[in-house]
Write an enzyme that holds these catalytic residues in place. Structure first.
Site, PDB file in Angstrom:
ATOM      1  N   ASP A  53     -57.757   8.609 -90.611  1.00  0.00           N
ATOM      2  CA  ASP A  53     -58.061   7.404 -91.395  1.00  0.00           C
ATOM      3  C   ASP A  53     -57.372   6.190 -90.792  1.00  0.00           C
ATOM      4  OD1 ASP A  53     -58.420   5.578 -93.786  1.00  0.00           O
ATOM      5  OD2 ASP A  53     -59.142   7.448 -94.655  1.00  0.00           O
ATOM      6  N   ASN A  54     -57.996   5.020 -90.957  1.00  0.00           N
ATOM      7  CA  ASN A  54     -57.306   3.781 -90.543  1.00  0.00           C
ATOM      8  C   ASN A  54     -56.730   3.037 -91.759  1.00  0.00           C
ATOM      9  OD1 ASN A  54     -59.499   2.578 -91.770  1.00  0.00           O
ATOM     10  ND2 ASN A  54     -60.035   1.267 -90.042  1.00  0.00           N
ATOM     11  N   THR A  57     -59.389   1.005 -96.617  1.00  0.00           N
ATOM     12  CA  THR A  57     -59.639   0.940 -98.070  1.00  0.00           C
ATOM     13  C   THR A  57     -58.896   2.037 -98.830  1.00  0.00           C
ATOM     14  OG1 THR A  57     -61.636   2.277 -97.816  1.00  0.00           O
ATOM     15  CG2 THR A  57     -61.917  -0.102 -97.755  1.00  0.00           C
ATOM     16  N   ASP A  78     -58.721   4.675 -85.760  1.00  0.00           N
ATOM     17  CA  ASP A  78     -59.939   3.952 -86.119  1.00  0.00           C
ATOM     18  C   ASP A  78     -61.108   4.651 -85.434  1.00  0.00           C
ATOM     19  OD1 ASP A  78     -62.078   2.065 -86.172  1.00  0.00           O
ATOM     20  OD2 ASP A  78     -60.594   0.556 -86.756  1.00  0.00           O
ATOM     21  N   LYS A 111     -70.218  -1.207 -86.985  1.00  0.00           N
ATOM     22  CA  LYS A 111     -69.637  -0.443 -85.870  1.00  0.00           C
ATOM     23  C   LYS A 111     -69.027   0.873 -86.373  1.00  0.00           C
ATOM     24  CE  LYS A 111     -68.304  -4.218 -82.761  1.00  0.00           C
ATOM     25  NZ  LYS A 111     -67.137  -4.990 -82.266  1.00  0.00           N
ATOM     26  N   TYR A 165     -74.140  -2.153 -94.125  1.00  0.00           N
ATOM     27  CA  TYR A 165     -73.877  -0.807 -94.653  1.00  0.00           C
ATOM     28  C   TYR A 165     -75.159   0.034 -94.616  1.00  0.00           C
ATOM     29  CZ  TYR A 165     -72.197   2.729 -98.042  1.00  0.00           C
ATOM     30  OH  TYR A 165     -71.827   3.897 -98.680  1.00  0.00           O
ATOM     31  N   LYS A 169     -75.806   3.026 -91.985  1.00  0.00           N
ATOM     32  CA  LYS A 169     -75.955   4.419 -92.420  1.00  0.00           C
ATOM     33  C   LYS A 169     -77.309   4.985 -91.995  1.00  0.00           C
ATOM     34  CE  LYS A 169     -72.141   5.292 -94.934  1.00  0.00           C
ATOM     35  NZ  LYS A 169     -71.253   6.438 -94.822  1.00  0.00           N
ATOM     36  N   THR A 195     -70.766   7.546-107.002  1.00  0.00           N
ATOM     37  CA  THR A 195     -69.831   8.585-107.437  1.00  0.00           C
ATOM     38  C   THR A 195     -68.526   7.928-107.884  1.00  0.00           C
ATOM     39  OG1 THR A 195     -70.850  10.141-105.914  1.00  0.00           O
ATOM     40  CG2 THR A 195     -68.646  10.686-106.675  1.00  0.00           C
TER      41      THR A 195
END
Ligand code: NAD
Ligand code: UDP
Length: 342
Positions: A53-54, A57, A78, A111, A165, A169, A195
């Site tokens: 994880d970077n 969030t 990242d 990205k 987004y 995706k 969710t």
């Protein structure tokens, strides 16, 4: 890979019973809301888990309880940069998911989906690992077909503010399908619908976290638009069960498959339920509807029922009660808002 497999055959689990199927599993975005719970489940099952994880969030505290486990490892990285690891499976969850987060730096979001997916699939091709991609109902954009089956190709504005987004995706799904066709990578795609649950970031700006936080503080509840738009809310545990069933499914079935709760609510109904469950004095206030906000969303889960024998079990009211209890148990001051939010 052979050494790894032999090692797995002889390793014992935490409970000291022999397990024949211990795997080394990479979870990208593993410190996030869904990722941290997934890591927890996989560690509990005895797998060797690498959480990458970077922390854009999320924060380390989401997985700090796992750090002492011998079968858990945390890497700050990242995913837009390549990474070399030897693993049997990858759950690819790294991507900001809340609209405010993914729109904060849209180019980076795109990205993260596209380069991140490329790096994960390249890694999987090299070590013959299986990949599960956390795709999204946003693939369908503002849908003209309701409820949405997987065969529906969507209605996405490719140059809108949600496109970084949605299109990211969509491109990630394209990469999955092509790595499968051309490189025989074993891929699985799940399209996740809204969710919620314990450990969502209290300042992620998503509707469930916003409403609970506002209601508990007796602040105004911010309804975007007139609140007649709909969403279908799936409890975290149900979602993760579906995700793991898809990864472990012995069928040659790459999906995509919808995972979500087909019970549909207007945003106003959600606000009223949260007020009731928190005994809040909050009032509803209207705010402008964000651009390209989908008017309705509800999964057709026929395919998940057929292929995975999966369907959600937690109704919204029960899931909200658990989520509210979690919000009451945390100190909000421990959470840094990743981006500005209401
Ligand atoms: P989240 O924001 O809590 O988790 C995403 C994680 O990815 C965070 O820990 C974040 O720090 C990390 N991350 C972001 N960019 C990264 C990068 N470049 N490199 C490494 N790590 C990075 O969100 P979530 O709700 O847990 O979502 C997890 C996944 O599920 C996401 O891919 C999201 O698109 C997908 N999804 C979630 C929902 C939902 O309702 N929760 C719906 C549809 C799809
Ligand atoms: N929403 C709202 N008030 C808020 C946050 C969100 O009315 O404080 C609305 C938002 O406009 C959307 C729905 O709730 O129609 C779900 O928003 P969210 O950001 O949770 O996820 P989305 O499904 O839009 O990605």
């Amino acid at each position: 890979m052979l050494c790894l497999t032999l090692y797995h055959l002889v390793r014992t689990s935490k409970s000291n019973t022999f397990m024949l199927n211990i795997k080394r599993i990479l979870v990208t975005g593993g410190a996030g809301f869904l990722g941290s719970y997934l890591c927890e489940q996989l560690v509990e099952q005895g797998h060797d888990v690498i959480c990458l994880d970077n922390f854009f969030t999320s924060q380390k505290s989401n997985v700090s309880h796992l750090l002492a486990q011998p079968n858990f490892e945390l890497i700050r990285h990242d995913i837009t940069q390549p990474i070399f690891l030897e693993v049997d499976e990858v759950y690819n969850l790294a991507c900001p998911a809340a609209p405010g987060h993914y729109q904060y730096n849209p180019i980076k979001t795109f990205k993260t989906s596209v380069l991140g997916m490329t790096h994960v699939l390249g890694l999987a091709k090299r070590c013959r690992a299986k990949v599960l991609q956390a795709s999204t109902s946003e693939i369908y954009g503002d849908p003209e077909v309701h409820p949405q089956p997987e065969s529906y190709r969507g209605c996405v504005n490719p140059i809108g503010t949600r496109a970084c987004y949605d299109e990211g995706k969509r491109a990630a799904e394209t990469l999955c399908a092509d790595y499968h066709r051309f490189n025989q990578v074993d891929v699985r795609m799940v399209r996740i619908f809204n969710t919620y649950g314990p450990r969502m970031h209290p300042f992620d700006g998503r509707v469930v976290s916003n409403f609970i936080r506002q209601a508990l503080a007796h602040e105004e509840i911010t309804i975007f638009g007139d609140g007649s738009q709909t969403r279908s809310f799936c409890f975290r545990d149900d979602l993760l069960e579906g995700m793991m069933r898809m990864m472990n499914n012995p069928l040659d079935f790459m999906g995509p498959v919808n995972l979500g709760n087909p019970d549909e609510f207007t945003i106003r109904e959600l606000a009223e339920l949260v007020i009731e469950l928190t005994s809040s004095k909050s009032q509803l206030v209207q705010r402008p509807l964000p651009a390209d906000d989908p008017t309705r969303r509800r999964p057709d889960i026929t395919l998940a029922q057929e292929k995975l024998s999966w369907q959600p079990t937690v109704p919204l009211r029960a899931g909200l009660i658990k989520t509210i209890e979690w919000f009451q148990s945390i100190n909000m001051a421990d959470y840094r808002a990743p981006t500005p939010c209401y």
